[in-house]
Write a protein that holds these residues in place. Structure first.
Motif, PDB file in Angstrom:
ATOM      1  N   PHE A 170     -42.053 -40.681  84.996  1.00 49.80           N
ATOM      2  CA  PHE A 170     -41.573 -41.947  84.462  1.00 49.80           C
ATOM      3  C   PHE A 170     -40.635 -42.595  85.467  1.00 49.80           C
ATOM      4  O   PHE A 170     -39.898 -41.904  86.164  1.00 49.80           O
ATOM      5  N   TYR A 171     -40.687 -43.915  85.524  1.00 53.20           N
ATOM      6  CA  TYR A 171     -39.706 -44.693  86.264  1.00 53.20           C
ATOM      7  C   TYR A 171     -38.720 -45.241  85.237  1.00 53.20           C
ATOM      8  O   TYR A 171     -39.089 -45.517  84.103  1.00 53.20           O
ATOM      9  N   TYR A 172     -37.466 -45.394  85.634  1.00 52.70           N
ATOM     10  CA  TYR A 172     -36.506 -45.970  84.709  1.00 52.70           C
ATOM     11  C   TYR A 172     -35.482 -46.818  85.435  1.00 52.70           C
ATOM     12  O   TYR A 172     -35.192 -46.615  86.606  1.00 52.70           O
ATOM     13  N   THR A 173     -34.965 -47.786  84.698  1.00 53.74           N
ATOM     14  CA  THR A 173     -33.861 -48.615  85.158  1.00 53.74           C
ATOM     15  C   THR A 173     -32.792 -48.594  84.072  1.00 53.74           C
ATOM     16  O   THR A 173     -33.084 -48.325  82.900  1.00 53.74           O
ATOM     17  N   VAL A 174     -31.564 -48.871  84.468  1.00 59.54           N
ATOM     18  CA  VAL A 174     -30.440 -48.869  83.528  1.00 59.54           C
ATOM     19  C   VAL A 174     -29.746 -50.215  83.603  1.00 59.54           C
ATOM     20  O   VAL A 174     -29.448 -50.704  84.689  1.00 59.54           O
ATOM     21  N   HIS A 175     -29.518 -50.812  82.433  1.00 55.38           N
ATOM     22  CA  HIS A 175     -28.843 -52.101  82.340  1.00 55.38           C
ATOM     23  C   HIS A 175     -27.822 -52.050  81.211  1.00 55.38           C
ATOM     24  O   HIS A 175     -28.042 -51.360  80.212  1.00 55.38           O
ATOM     25  N   PRO A 176     -26.732 -52.789  81.315  1.00 59.37           N
ATOM     26  CA  PRO A 176     -25.792 -52.860  80.185  1.00 59.37           C
ATOM     27  C   PRO A 176     -26.417 -53.628  79.023  1.00 59.37           C
ATOM     28  O   PRO A 176     -27.188 -54.566  79.223  1.00 59.37           O
ATOM     29  N   PHE A 177     -26.099 -53.192  77.818  1.00 62.80           N
ATOM     30  CA  PHE A 177     -26.626 -53.822  76.610  1.00 62.80           C
ATOM     31  C   PHE A 177     -25.472 -54.022  75.634  1.00 62.80           C
ATOM     32  O   PHE A 177     -24.741 -53.075  75.326  1.00 62.80           O
ATOM     33  N   GLU A 178     -25.281 -55.239  75.174  1.00 61.77           N
ATOM     34  CA  GLU A 178     -24.218 -55.543  74.218  1.00 61.77           C
ATOM     35  C   GLU A 178     -24.771 -55.488  72.802  1.00 61.77           C
ATOM     36  O   GLU A 178     -25.651 -56.259  72.437  1.00 61.77           O
ATOM     37  N   MET A 179     -24.245 -54.567  72.015  1.00 61.97           N
ATOM     38  CA  MET A 179     -24.620 -54.481  70.605  1.00 61.97           C
ATOM     39  C   MET A 179     -23.715 -55.429  69.830  1.00 61.97           C
ATOM     40  O   MET A 179     -22.496 -55.375  69.978  1.00 61.97           O
ATOM     41  N   LYS A 180     -24.326 -56.306  69.052  1.00 61.16           N
ATOM     42  CA  LYS A 180     -23.559 -57.317  68.316  1.00 61.16           C
ATOM     43  C   LYS A 180     -23.725 -57.122  66.819  1.00 61.16           C
ATOM     44  O   LYS A 180     -24.760 -56.654  66.353  1.00 61.16           O
ATOM     45  N   ASN A 181     -22.695 -57.511  66.080  1.00 62.08           N
ATOM     46  CA  ASN A 181     -22.794 -57.478  64.624  1.00 62.08           C
ATOM     47  C   ASN A 181     -23.479 -58.744  64.137  1.00 62.08           C
ATOM     48  O   ASN A 181     -23.873 -59.605  64.932  1.00 62.08           O
ATOM     49  N   ILE A 182     -23.591 -58.911  62.848  1.00 68.49           N
ATOM     50  CA  ILE A 182     -24.305 -60.049  62.267  1.00 68.49           C
ATOM     51  C   ILE A 182     -23.651 -61.394  62.601  1.00 68.49           C
ATOM     52  O   ILE A 182     -24.302 -62.430  62.617  1.00 68.49           O
ATOM     53  N   LEU A 183     -22.370 -61.367  62.914  1.00 67.28           N
ATOM     54  CA  LEU A 183     -21.659 -62.592  63.277  1.00 67.28           C
ATOM     55  C   LEU A 183     -21.750 -62.914  64.767  1.00 67.28           C
ATOM     56  O   LEU A 183     -21.252 -63.929  65.220  1.00 67.28           O
ATOM     57  N   GLY A 184     -22.385 -62.034  65.523  1.00 65.98           N
ATOM     58  CA  GLY A 184     -22.556 -62.258  66.950  1.00 65.98           C
ATOM     59  C   GLY A 184     -21.444 -61.705  67.817  1.00 65.98           C
ATOM     60  O   GLY A 184     -21.443 -61.905  69.028  1.00 65.98           O
ATOM     61  N   ALA A 185     -20.502 -60.992  67.211  1.00 62.20           N
ATOM     62  CA  ALA A 185     -19.408 -60.394  67.987  1.00 62.20           C
ATOM     63  C   ALA A 185     -19.871 -59.068  68.587  1.00 62.20           C
ATOM     64  O   ALA A 185     -20.542 -58.267  67.932  1.00 62.20           O
ATOM     65  N   VAL A 186     -19.516 -58.844  69.838  1.00 59.78           N
ATOM     66  CA  VAL A 186     -19.879 -57.598  70.510  1.00 59.78           C
ATOM     67  C   VAL A 186     -19.059 -56.462  69.920  1.00 59.78           C
ATOM     68  O   VAL A 186     -17.833 -56.521  69.869  1.00 59.78           O
ATOM     69  N   ILE A 187     -19.757 -55.425  69.445  1.00 56.35           N
ATOM     70  CA  ILE A 187     -19.058 -54.278  68.858  1.00 56.35           C
ATOM     71  C   ILE A 187     -19.151 -53.036  69.740  1.00 56.35           C
ATOM     72  O   ILE A 187     -18.371 -52.103  69.572  1.00 56.35           O
ATOM     73  N   ALA A 188     -20.093 -53.040  70.690  1.00 56.48           N
ATOM     74  CA  ALA A 188     -20.226 -51.905  71.608  1.00 56.48           C
ATOM     75  C   ALA A 188     -21.047 -52.339  72.818  1.00 56.48           C
ATOM     76  O   ALA A 188     -21.908 -53.211  72.717  1.00 56.48           O
ATOM     77  N   VAL A 189     -20.772 -51.715  73.937  1.00 61.66           N
ATOM     78  CA  VAL A 189     -21.580 -51.923  75.129  1.00 61.66           C
ATOM     79  C   VAL A 189     -22.231 -50.585  75.464  1.00 61.66           C
ATOM     80  O   VAL A 189     -21.549 -49.579  75.667  1.00 61.66           O
ATOM     81  N   LEU A 190     -23.549 -50.579  75.469  1.00 60.92           N
ATOM     82  CA  LEU A 190     -24.329 -49.380  75.726  1.00 60.92           C
ATOM     83  C   LEU A 190     -25.088 -49.538  77.037  1.00 60.92           C
ATOM     84  O   LEU A 190     -25.239 -50.644  77.558  1.00 60.92           O
ATOM     85  N   ASP A 191     -25.588 -48.422  77.554  1.00 59.42           N
ATOM     86  CA  ASP A 191     -26.515 -48.465  78.679  1.00 59.42           C
ATOM     87  C   ASP A 191     -27.926 -48.473  78.104  1.00 59.42           C
ATOM     88  O   ASP A 191     -28.275 -47.626  77.283  1.00 59.42           O
ATOM     89  N   GLU A 192     -28.726 -49.446  78.513  1.00 59.55           N
ATOM     90  CA  GLU A 192     -30.109 -49.535  78.066  1.00 59.55           C
ATOM     91  C   GLU A 192     -30.995 -48.942  79.154  1.00 59.55           C
ATOM     92  O   GLU A 192     -30.992 -49.400  80.298  1.00 59.55           O
ATOM     93  N   TYR A 193     -31.741 -47.901  78.799  1.00 59.52           N
ATOM     94  CA  TYR A 193     -32.669 -47.250  79.717  1.00 59.52           C
ATOM     95  C   TYR A 193     -34.065 -47.746  79.392  1.00 59.52           C
ATOM     96  O   TYR A 193     -34.519 -47.627  78.251  1.00 59.52           O
ATOM     97  N   LEU A 194     -34.731 -48.290  80.387  1.00 60.16           N
ATOM     98  CA  LEU A 194     -36.086 -48.789  80.227  1.00 60.16           C
ATOM     99  C   LEU A 194     -37.010 -47.856  81.008  1.00 60.16           C
ATOM    100  O   LEU A 194     -36.957 -47.805  82.240  1.00 60.16           O
TER     101      LEU A 194
END
Length: 94
Positions: free
Chosen positions: A21-45
């Motif tokens: 497998f090939y993979y890349t890593v990018h930051p991902f902002e998890m937002k609540n229903i109001l659009g506020a960022v509640i966590a920043v995760l690493d997104e592995y594709l």
């Protein structure tokens, strides 16, 4: 040639069964229903070598993995677990 260009900035990981497998890593902002960022995760594709199918996994800074089942419908859970374990094993070597 196209496959090599598509994965130029990717890293490679090999599972115990020999799947590559090939993979890349990018930051991902998890937002609540109001659009506020509640966590920043690493997104592995992850992209299986020789395939165009992609799979996404999310990881916290503490090393906990998360997945969105709707995004990974075409892959079985054993492969996702193997990806997580292979990545953890690779980190232990580094």
């Amino acid at each position: 040639m196209r496959d090599e260009l598509m994965h130029f900035n990717s890293k490679e990981i090999i599972l115990n069964d020999g799947s590559e497998f090939y993979y890349t890593v990018h930051p991902f902002e998890m937002k609540n229903i109001l659009g506020a960022v509640i966590a920043v995760l690493d997104e592995y594709l992850f992209t299986k070598k020789g395939s165009s199918a992609t799979y996404k996994l999310y990881r916290t800074k503490d090393g906990n993995w998360y997945e969105n089942e709707r995004q990974n419908q075409d892959i079985n859970s054993e492969t996702l677990l193997a990806l997580k374990l292979a990545f953890h094993k690779q980190e232990q070597v580094i």
